[in-house]
Design a protein around this motif. Structure first.
Motif: not given
Length: 197
Positions: A11, A40-41, A44, A86
């Protein structure tokens, strides 16, 4: 469990946040400043996981659930250096009996990654069991992972897997040519696939 393959490029907001804040600690994961990045992570990860909880494989919306650290960020098995990585994240449902809430800060013997389902199978009663023929050590790893995640602990989850298994078997008998298409969109598709291999 989802055979998780993270996207090649993490991300963008996460990369920018980490670059702008080189002294991050696990406490920063819950900070107000990190919340937009976290949303947002999560979205995703949801896309990476096909809209399913990484551990139990129940359907999960991009705004639901939590970001789970596969290797915990703190505690006795903590990996604080992976707190903002991530590839150490997974999207997990929020259920006190299962998944990330049940795992807490434990270190899983089997992590969600390609091949993670090779040593367990779905029984006809909806429970997840080790496959036959495993060494004592590997059987222990399978049982420990399953129990750490509470994958047989929630009766509703077990019953739901049992119903989906019955559907898969019925389609396999009536329309075997449609089996792969059905599995591509079904919840529990990774554990259901262990029955067909």
């Amino acid at each position: 469990m989802i055979e998780l393959q993270h996207r090649a490029t993490p991300t963008e907001l996460l990369s920018e946040f980490v670059a702008a804040n080189p002294q991050l600690t696990p406490a920063d994961f819950s900070s107000v400043a990190f919340q937009p990045v976290k949303r947002q992570v999560k979205a995703d990860l949801n896309a990476d996981q096909g809209g399913l909880c990484v551990y139990c494989e129940k359907p999960l919306g991009p705004n639901e659930g939590q970001i789970d650290h596969i290797k915990p960020k703190d505690g006795p098995h903590g990996h604080p250096h992976l707190c903002f990585s991530y590839v150490n994240y997974a999207h997990s449902c929020i259920n006190p009996k299962t998944c990330g809430q049940q795992k807490k800060s434990g270190l899983l013997p089997i992590e969600p990654q390609p091949g993670c389902n090779a040593e367990w199978m779905l029984s006809t009663d909806g429970t997840i069991m080790p496959i036959a023929g495993l060494s004592r050590q590997r059987r222990h790893a399978v049982v420990q992972t399953r129990d750490m995640l509470g994958l047989n602990k929630d009766a509703n989850l077990v019953d739901e897997r049992k119903r989906w298994l019955a559907s898969v078997l019925a389609i396999g008998q009536a329309q075997p040519q449609d089996m792969l298409l059905f599995l591509q969109t079904a919840p529990y598709r990774h554990i259901l696939a262990t029955v067909l291999l």
